[in-house]
Scaffold this motif. Structure first.
Motif, short mmCIF file in Angstrom:
data_model
loop_
_atom_site.label_atom_id
_atom_site.label_comp_id
_atom_site.label_asym_id
_atom_site.label_seq_id
_atom_site.Cartn_x
_atom_site.Cartn_y
_atom_site.Cartn_z
N SER A 1 0.81 -1.22 0.00
CA SER A 1 0.00 0.00 0.00
C SER A 1 0.85 1.27 0.00
CB SER A 1 -0.93 0.00 1.22
OG SER A 1 -0.18 -0.10 2.43
N ASP A 2 2.12 1.17 0.35
CA ASP A 2 2.99 2.34 0.36
C ASP A 2 3.59 2.65 -1.01
OD1 ASP A 2 2.56 2.60 3.07
OD2 ASP A 2 4.33 1.42 3.63
N THR B 1 0.80 3.10 -7.99
CA THR B 1 0.16 2.15 -8.91
C THR B 1 1.14 1.67 -9.97
OG1 THR B 1 -1.98 3.22 -8.56
CG2 THR B 1 -1.76 1.82 -10.51
N SER B 2 1.94 2.58 -10.50
CA SER B 2 2.90 2.19 -11.54
C SER B 2 3.98 1.28 -10.98
CB SER B 2 3.54 3.44 -12.16
OG SER B 2 4.21 4.21 -11.18
N ALA B 3 4.41 1.51 -9.72
CA ALA B 3 5.42 0.65 -9.11
C ALA B 3 4.89 -0.76 -8.90
CB ALA B 3 5.90 1.24 -7.79
N VAL B 4 3.66 -0.87 -8.40
CA VAL B 4 3.05 -2.18 -8.22
C VAL B 4 2.82 -2.85 -9.57
CG1 VAL B 4 1.05 -3.42 -7.30
CG2 VAL B 4 1.98 -1.46 -6.06
N GLY B 5 2.56 -2.04 -10.60
CA GLY B 5 2.33 -2.59 -11.93
C GLY B 5 3.51 -3.32 -12.52
N TRP B 6 4.73 -3.04 -12.03
CA TRP B 6 5.89 -3.77 -12.53
C TRP B 6 5.84 -5.25 -12.17
CZ3 TRP B 6 9.18 -2.31 -16.11
CH2 TRP B 6 9.37 -0.96 -16.36
N LEU C 1 3.53 -21.11 -4.52
CA LEU C 1 3.64 -21.45 -3.10
C LEU C 1 4.52 -20.45 -2.37
CD1 LEU C 1 3.96 -25.35 -3.30
CD2 LEU C 1 1.96 -24.02 -2.59
N LEU C 2 5.59 -20.00 -2.99
CA LEU C 2 6.45 -18.99 -2.38
C LEU C 2 5.76 -17.62 -2.35
CD1 LEU C 2 9.91 -19.97 -3.91
CD2 LEU C 2 9.16 -20.28 -1.54
N LEU C 3 4.92 -17.35 -3.34
CA LEU C 3 4.19 -16.09 -3.37
C LEU C 3 3.31 -15.93 -2.14
CD1 LEU C 3 3.30 -13.52 -4.96
CD2 LEU C 3 1.55 -14.95 -6.05
N ALA C 4 2.79 -17.04 -1.64
CA ALA C 4 1.93 -16.99 -0.46
C ALA C 4 2.68 -16.49 0.77
CB ALA C 4 1.34 -18.37 -0.18
N GLU C 5 4.00 -16.56 0.75
CA GLU C 5 4.79 -16.15 1.91
C GLU C 5 5.38 -14.75 1.76
OE1 GLU C 5 4.65 -18.25 4.38
OE2 GLU C 5 3.65 -19.77 3.13
N CYS C 6 5.10 -14.06 0.66
CA CYS C 6 5.76 -12.79 0.37
C CYS C 6 5.22 -11.65 1.25
CB CYS C 6 5.55 -12.43 -1.10
SG CYS C 6 6.43 -13.49 -2.23
N THR C 7 6.10 -10.75 1.62
CA THR C 7 5.72 -9.55 2.37
C THR C 7 6.38 -8.29 1.83
OG1 THR C 7 7.52 -9.99 3.95
CG2 THR C 7 5.31 -10.83 4.51
N LEU C 8 7.54 -8.43 1.16
CA LEU C 8 8.28 -7.29 0.66
C LEU C 8 8.18 -7.19 -0.85
CD1 LEU C 8 11.53 -7.59 2.83
CD2 LEU C 8 9.47 -6.24 3.30
N TYR C 9 8.45 -5.99 -1.37
CA TYR C 9 8.30 -5.73 -2.80
C TYR C 9 9.15 -6.67 -3.63
CZ TYR C 9 8.17 -3.07 -7.19
OH TYR C 9 8.01 -2.69 -8.49
N PHE D 1 7.83 -10.23 -4.20
CA PHE D 1 6.81 -10.39 -5.25
C PHE D 1 7.46 -10.41 -6.64
CE2 PHE D 1 4.50 -8.63 -1.66
CZ PHE D 1 3.36 -9.42 -1.62
N ILE D 2 8.49 -9.57 -6.84
CA ILE D 2 9.16 -9.53 -8.13
C ILE D 2 9.80 -10.89 -8.45
CG2 ILE D 2 11.15 -8.58 -9.36
CD1 ILE D 2 8.90 -6.67 -9.43
N LEU D 3 10.47 -11.48 -7.46
CA LEU D 3 11.18 -12.73 -7.70
C LEU D 3 10.23 -13.93 -7.83
CD1 LEU D 3 14.33 -12.43 -5.38
CD2 LEU D 3 14.19 -12.11 -7.86
N THR D 4 9.21 -13.98 -6.98
CA THR D 4 8.33 -15.16 -6.99
C THR D 4 7.30 -15.10 -8.11
OG1 THR D 4 6.91 -14.09 -5.33
CG2 THR D 4 8.61 -15.59 -4.54
N LEU D 5 6.42 -14.10 -8.08
CA LEU D 5 5.39 -14.00 -9.11
C LEU D 5 6.01 -13.58 -10.44
CD1 LEU D 5 2.43 -14.05 -9.96
CD2 LEU D 5 2.23 -11.67 -9.22
N GLY D 6 6.94 -12.62 -10.40
CA GLY D 6 7.50 -12.11 -11.64
C GLY D 6 8.42 -13.08 -12.34
N VAL D 7 9.49 -13.51 -11.66
CA VAL D 7 10.54 -14.29 -12.33
C VAL D 7 10.22 -15.79 -12.33
CG1 VAL D 7 12.99 -14.90 -12.31
CG2 VAL D 7 12.28 -12.57 -11.74
#
Length: 491
Positions: A134-135, A138-143, A184-192, A195-201
């Motif tokens: 939330s901090d 929108t464009s940063a989260v969009g990456w 499965l790793l995405l479920a444990e994510c808390t930092l930006y 999310f980039i490494l698990t969902l993105g890569v």
């Protein structure tokens, strides 16, 4: 002499003289010229007839939608439908049967898990922007979804040749492992960066292996009906775009974030297992000539189709990723945004099924350009002026969903139409490695416009990109006709 060899013989017009008195003897059947074999003459006769096809077709009557056949030297139309291609037994397509349609069913599940998640990233982005991230802007989260889609496409340039050489099974097993592990790793994510490494890569890499095989294997089994077959397989992407948002919406409210993502991982694992069991390649392993070959762009048809697909994917993924955020910014609830996105994906599924049949009947590029025009109409006539009203958003979701269903499903069919069966995987990989740049930039650019320029400007930008894509596909159609325009040609 058999009558079917008359094209390879010469008829003697002079009577044969008798052996003793040089008087005319009895007539004898035509004789084969001894200095030239019938096989050689037949080959030359066939070559002459091929080279004269293009000159004669202008004077010959044709039906309302007929395939334009170019000369051998002109790379101008589908290689699957002209009679000048090499007599390779691998280029004989089943075009149906139980085995072929089981492959389509397996691809349906693979695309439901991979492209279906890509069609649902708007829900994840909206959730991340209001909870863990939330901090961030929108464009940063969009990456995050941008990187996911980018990896899901850019690796096609490597996966395509691997599929052509080694077959689908090993590639699908590896892709499934990456995909499920990433979720499965995405479920444990808390930092930006998590999310980039698990969902993105990681998840994006798995999606690349699954989707490339699913899109490349169908043209191995179908030729005349490849539009319908690919449309049916790509309907899985639309169904996934309906299923995943609804599951996420219910899971977030009932089970919380972690178990909702784990439930998605379970569904993906089941779909991928079905895909592994059903998908088979038709060409023998190790006999493909496909490779990472940039000389494919010497074929102007392929170049125009790649540029057109680039524009379509930029518009589609920016729209899917930002549509829920746009709806919320208009003052409607998050539940409404999920429903509108699901409705668009439902109509997209229907559009893919319908578009495939029309494409096989009237031409794949013809059908694609027509539906792009409908998409442009939906953006500028419905979304732009009436996007602040709920009825307007519902109508837009239906109309644009029906039109955009073909944007992703017919593009591979168009590439397969101008390529040999053994080259489909490689060409598909090259095309979508270029297209991946559009998906990487689409959501961040759209998010930046949404925040700094305004909602109307973003909608107009997406419509303009779609117009550019329309121009590219029209140029591809023109190139398929040898730059001789014919409205009634089936292309």
């Amino acid at each position: 002499m058999a009558p079917d060899l008359k094209t390879s013989v010469q008829v003697s017009e002079q009577p044969v003289l008798g052996p003793a008195d040089n008087t005319p003897g009895p007539s004898i059947p035509p004789s084969i010229v001894p200095s030239r074999s019938s096989t050689e003459l037949e080959r030359k006769s066939t070559s002459r007839s091929h080279n004269s096809v293009y000159d004669e077709e202008a004077a010959a009557p044709r039906s309302a939608f007929s395939i334009i056949e170019p000369p051998v030297a002109l790379s101008a139309i589908t290689t699957h439908t002209t009679h000048v291609r090499d007599p390779n037994p691998d280029d004989t397509f089943p075009d149906g049967g139980t085995r072929s349609w089981l492959v389509v069913l397996g691809c349906f599940f693979l695309l439901m898990s991979s492209y279906g998640m890509m069609n649902s990233t708007g829900v994840l982005q909206s959730y991340f922007a209001t909870h863990q991230l939330s901090d961030y802007s929108t464009s940063a989260v969009g990456w995050i979804p941008g990187v996911f889609t980018f990896f899901g496409l850019v690796l096609s340039v490597q996966v395509g040749p691997l599929f052509d050489r080694y077959g689908p099974t090993g590639i699908l097993i590896f892709g499934t492992g990456c995909y499920v592990a990433g979720l499965l790793l995405l479920a444990e994510c808390t930092l930006y960066w998590h999310f980039i490494l698990t969902l993105g890569v990681l998840t994006g890499t798995g999606a690349a292996f699954l989707s490339t095989v699913a899109m490349a294997v169908v043209p191995h089994w179908f030729d005349r009906k490849v539009g319908m077959a690919l449309g049916t397989a790509m309907a899985g992407a639309g169904l996934g775009g309906v299923t995943f948002p609804l599951v996420l919406r219910a899971g977030f409210s009932r089970f919380g974030y972690k178990w909702a993502i784990r439930l998605i991982a379970l569904l993906v694992g089941i779909m991928c297992a079905l895909g592994i069991a059903l998908v088979r390649s038709r060409l023998p392993k190790g006999q493909s000539r496909s490779s990472i070959n940039l000389r494919a762009f010497k074929d102007t048809r392929f170049t125009w189709l790649t540029l057109g697909t680039f524009s379509l994917e930029l518009q589609v993924f920016a729209g899917l990723g930002l549509y829920p955020t746009y709806v919320v910014m208009q003052g409607f609830s998050t539940s409404t945004s999920v429903i509108l996105l699901s409705l668009q994906n439902v109509c997209s599924t229907i559009g893919r099924l319908i578009a495939g049949g029309f494409a096989d009947k009237y031409g794949r590029i013809n059908t694609q350009t027509t539906l792009i025009i409908i998409g442009v109409f939906a953006i500028f006539v419905i979304w732009l002026p009436f996007g602040n009203t709920l009825p307007g958003l519902y109508v837009f979701s239906c109309v644009f969903g029906l039109a955009s269903g073909s944007f992703l499903s017919l593009a591979p069919a168009c590439i397969g139409q101008i390529s040999k069966a053994s080259e489909v995987g490689g060409r598909f990989g090259i095309c979508y490695s270029v297209v991946s740049l559009a998906t990487l930039l689409s959501i961040p650019i759209g998010g930046e416009m949404l925040e700094n320029v305004g909602k109307q400007a973003m909608v107009a930008f997406l419509g303009g990109v779609l117009i550019v894509g329309l121009g590219m596909f029209l140029m591809a159609r023109w190139a398929c006709l040898g730059y001789r325009w014919r409205w009634h040609a089936k292309i």
